[in-house]
Design an enzyme around this catalytic site. Sequence first.
Site, mmCIF file in Angstrom:
data_model
loop_
_atom_site.group_PDB
_atom_site.id
_atom_site.type_symbol
_atom_site.label_atom_id
_atom_site.label_comp_id
_atom_site.label_asym_id
_atom_site.label_seq_id
_atom_site.Cartn_x
_atom_site.Cartn_y
_atom_site.Cartn_z
ATOM 1 N N VAL A 17 3.278 0.544 2.205
ATOM 2 C CA VAL A 17 3.865 -0.433 3.129
ATOM 3 C C VAL A 17 4.831 0.257 4.093
ATOM 4 O O VAL A 17 5.497 -0.399 4.885
ATOM 5 C CB VAL A 17 4.602 -1.560 2.360
ATOM 6 C CG1 VAL A 17 3.628 -2.330 1.475
ATOM 7 C CG2 VAL A 17 5.763 -1.022 1.517
ATOM 8 N N ASP A 18 4.898 1.602 4.031
ATOM 9 C CA ASP A 18 5.923 2.334 4.798
ATOM 10 C C ASP A 18 5.579 2.536 6.274
ATOM 11 O O ASP A 18 6.428 2.975 7.056
ATOM 12 C CB ASP A 18 6.226 3.689 4.140
ATOM 13 C CG ASP A 18 4.968 4.552 3.947
ATOM 14 O OD1 ASP A 18 4.063 4.518 4.812
ATOM 15 O OD2 ASP A 18 4.899 5.265 2.923
ATOM 16 N N HIS A 62 -1.447 -3.919 1.247
ATOM 17 C CA HIS A 62 -0.295 -4.474 0.517
ATOM 18 C C HIS A 62 0.827 -4.911 1.454
ATOM 19 O O HIS A 62 1.942 -5.162 1.009
ATOM 20 C CB HIS A 62 0.229 -3.461 -0.520
ATOM 21 C CG HIS A 62 -0.688 -3.299 -1.702
ATOM 22 N ND1 HIS A 62 -0.535 -2.331 -2.669
ATOM 23 C CD2 HIS A 62 -1.786 -4.018 -2.075
ATOM 24 C CE1 HIS A 62 -1.495 -2.456 -3.575
ATOM 25 N NE2 HIS A 62 -2.268 -3.451 -3.224
ATOM 26 N N ALA A 72 -0.745 16.473 -1.605
ATOM 27 C CA ALA A 72 -1.683 16.067 -0.545
ATOM 28 C C ALA A 72 -1.397 16.784 0.778
ATOM 29 O O ALA A 72 -2.329 17.131 1.508
ATOM 30 C CB ALA A 72 -1.592 14.556 -0.352
ATOM 31 N N CYS A 105 7.842 -16.277 7.391
ATOM 32 C CA CYS A 105 8.548 -17.455 6.918
ATOM 33 C C CYS A 105 7.899 -17.955 5.620
ATOM 34 O O CYS A 105 6.687 -17.880 5.469
ATOM 35 C CB CYS A 105 8.510 -18.548 7.987
ATOM 36 S SG CYS A 105 9.392 -20.053 7.473
ATOM 37 N N GLU A 128 -1.320 14.775 -9.938
ATOM 38 C CA GLU A 128 -1.671 14.956 -11.352
ATOM 39 C C GLU A 128 -2.923 14.153 -11.654
ATOM 40 O O GLU A 128 -3.329 13.311 -10.857
ATOM 41 C CB GLU A 128 -0.509 14.504 -12.242
ATOM 42 C CG GLU A 128 -0.165 13.044 -12.012
ATOM 43 C CD GLU A 128 1.220 12.666 -12.500
ATOM 44 O OE1 GLU A 128 1.968 13.540 -12.956
ATOM 45 O OE2 GLU A 128 1.536 11.467 -12.399
ATOM 46 N N CYS A 164 14.529 -18.561 8.738
ATOM 47 C CA CYS A 164 13.591 -18.643 9.860
ATOM 48 C C CYS A 164 14.254 -19.421 11.002
ATOM 49 O O CYS A 164 14.632 -20.590 10.820
ATOM 50 C CB CYS A 164 12.315 -19.349 9.400
ATOM 51 S SG CYS A 164 11.176 -19.709 10.751
ATOM 52 N N GLN A 224 -2.424 1.488 0.504
ATOM 53 C CA GLN A 224 -1.622 0.572 -0.325
ATOM 54 C C GLN A 224 -0.153 0.703 0.065
ATOM 55 O O GLN A 224 0.689 -0.013 -0.453
ATOM 56 C CB GLN A 224 -1.787 0.926 -1.800
ATOM 57 C CG GLN A 224 -3.212 0.824 -2.299
ATOM 58 C CD GLN A 224 -3.380 1.516 -3.654
ATOM 59 O OE1 GLN A 224 -3.251 0.899 -4.700
ATOM 60 N NE2 GLN A 224 -3.652 2.806 -3.626
HETATM 61 P P1 OAD Z 1 1.952 5.194 -7.906
HETATM 62 O O1 OAD Z 1 3.409 5.467 -7.882
HETATM 63 O O2 OAD Z 1 1.417 4.339 -8.993
HETATM 64 O O3 OAD Z 1 1.139 6.561 -7.957
HETATM 65 C C1 OAD Z 1 1.378 7.598 -7.061
HETATM 66 C C2 OAD Z 1 0.453 8.768 -7.417
HETATM 67 O O4 OAD Z 1 0.674 9.792 -6.447
HETATM 68 C C3 OAD Z 1 0.728 9.380 -8.796
HETATM 69 O O5 OAD Z 1 -0.512 9.510 -9.504
HETATM 70 C C4 OAD Z 1 1.314 10.761 -8.480
HETATM 71 O O6 OAD Z 1 0.884 11.768 -9.387
HETATM 72 C C5 OAD Z 1 0.729 11.039 -7.103
HETATM 73 N N1 OAD Z 1 1.543 11.931 -6.246
HETATM 74 C C6 OAD Z 1 2.879 12.098 -6.210
HETATM 75 N N2 OAD Z 1 3.249 12.981 -5.249
HETATM 76 C C7 OAD Z 1 2.095 13.408 -4.671
HETATM 77 C C8 OAD Z 1 1.780 14.322 -3.620
HETATM 78 N N3 OAD Z 1 2.732 14.996 -2.954
HETATM 79 N N4 OAD Z 1 0.483 14.508 -3.284
HETATM 80 C C9 OAD Z 1 -0.510 13.831 -3.948
HETATM 81 N N5 OAD Z 1 -0.270 12.965 -4.943
HETATM 82 C C10 OAD Z 1 1.003 12.739 -5.308
HETATM 83 O O7 OAD Z 1 1.596 4.595 -6.456
HETATM 84 P P2 OAD Z 1 0.316 3.770 -5.990
HETATM 85 O O8 OAD Z 1 -0.910 4.235 -6.681
HETATM 86 O O9 OAD Z 1 0.340 3.757 -4.525
HETATM 87 O O10 OAD Z 1 2.059 -2.250 -4.912
HETATM 88 O O11 OAD Z 1 0.667 2.318 -6.516
HETATM 89 C C11 OAD Z 1 -0.208 1.260 -6.222
HETATM 90 C C12 OAD Z 1 0.580 0.004 -5.971
HETATM 91 O O12 OAD Z 1 1.406 -0.269 -7.110
HETATM 92 C C13 OAD Z 1 1.552 0.081 -4.810
HETATM 93 O O13 OAD Z 1 0.954 -0.214 -3.583
HETATM 94 C C14 OAD Z 1 2.588 -0.937 -5.163
HETATM 95 C C15 OAD Z 1 2.714 -0.617 -6.634
HETATM 96 O O14 OAD Z 1 3.182 -1.610 -7.429
HETATM 97 C C16 OAD Z 1 2.871 -3.214 -4.443
HETATM 98 O O15 OAD Z 1 4.055 -3.065 -4.257
HETATM 99 C C17 OAD Z 1 2.158 -4.495 -4.169
#
Ligand code: OAD
Length: 248
Positions: free
Chosen positions: A98-99, A114, A236, A122, A220, A144, A96
């Site tokens: 985008v980095d 994502h 992780a 564009c 968590e 564009c 998910q």
């Molecule tokens: P979140 O920010 O919702 O969740 C990140 C999770 O990673 C949390 O549960 C943290 O506890 C955990 N975390 C933090 N540091 C960590 C580490 N060092 N090792 C393991 N876990 C760790 O991010 P996403 O679940 O990726 O979408 O969010 C999903 C989507 O919501 C994203 O792709 C983005 C966002 O809105 C878009 O922008 C379309």
Amino acid sequence: MDALAIGPATRVLVLTGAGVSAESGVPTFRGAGGLWEGHPIEQVASPQGFQRDPTLVWRFYSLRRAAMAGIVPNPAHRALVALEQRLGDRFLLVTQNVDGLHRDAGSERMIEIHGNLMTSRCTTCDRPPFRDTTAYADGTLPLCVLCSERGVTALLRPHIVWFGEWLDPDHLARVEAFIGAGGHDLLFIAIGTSGLVYPAAGFVEDVRYRGGRTVLVNAERPENARAFDAVHLGPAGELLPALLGCGQ
Ligand code: OAD
């Protein structure tokens, strides 16, 4: 910690979220200090927000582009590359994020569901999305050039899937095909994701339905932790190399 059982027939589907890049220095979205704390989702990550104030949206993504300078993959990204090299086509990574850090680390069998921060497209013509690392931080809006040549003024936008937008159906079909490709030895590993955003949050149920094993690695305990057979709490970058048996 024992490594996960991954045998000669095991197929592994991995889903990563922002937590996998946290140890590289990329902020997550939710929680204290998360990106969504200072930037309401509807303003910077929705088509309506872009229509209302494209300058604000481009400033947000430009700052994120600029913030990637000097950011490199961490041991979690590298452990997934090592696993892919071991499994070949029995491996698929869905991120998910985008980095672009999985690609930087060397992942190949990978889908960025994502989108990608360093890619623009564009808003008007159908030219394919293209690599664009420019940080438009001075408030100028990128246009564009192909449309401009035809006398049309058209804004570029980040190649990111915003809330309320559809995921690429080819991406989802590839994930479904991997989950449904037969064989009972399917392992799903979700890493660093809060499990709140669908359809990615639903992969765990799809795999369970097929009789696969499900493992979560997260800092968590998220709300959907009960959907997993095993939950490993911690960073992780420390846990994954041990769980995947590629001690880095
Ligand atoms: P979140 O920010 O919702 O969740 C990140 C999770 O990673 C949390 O549960 C943290 O506890 C955990 N975390 C933090 N540091 C960590 C580490 N060092 N090792 C393991 N876990 C760790 O991010 P996403 O679940 O990726 O979408 O969010 C999903 C989507 O919501 C994203 O792709 C983005 C966002 O809105 C878009 O922008 C379309």
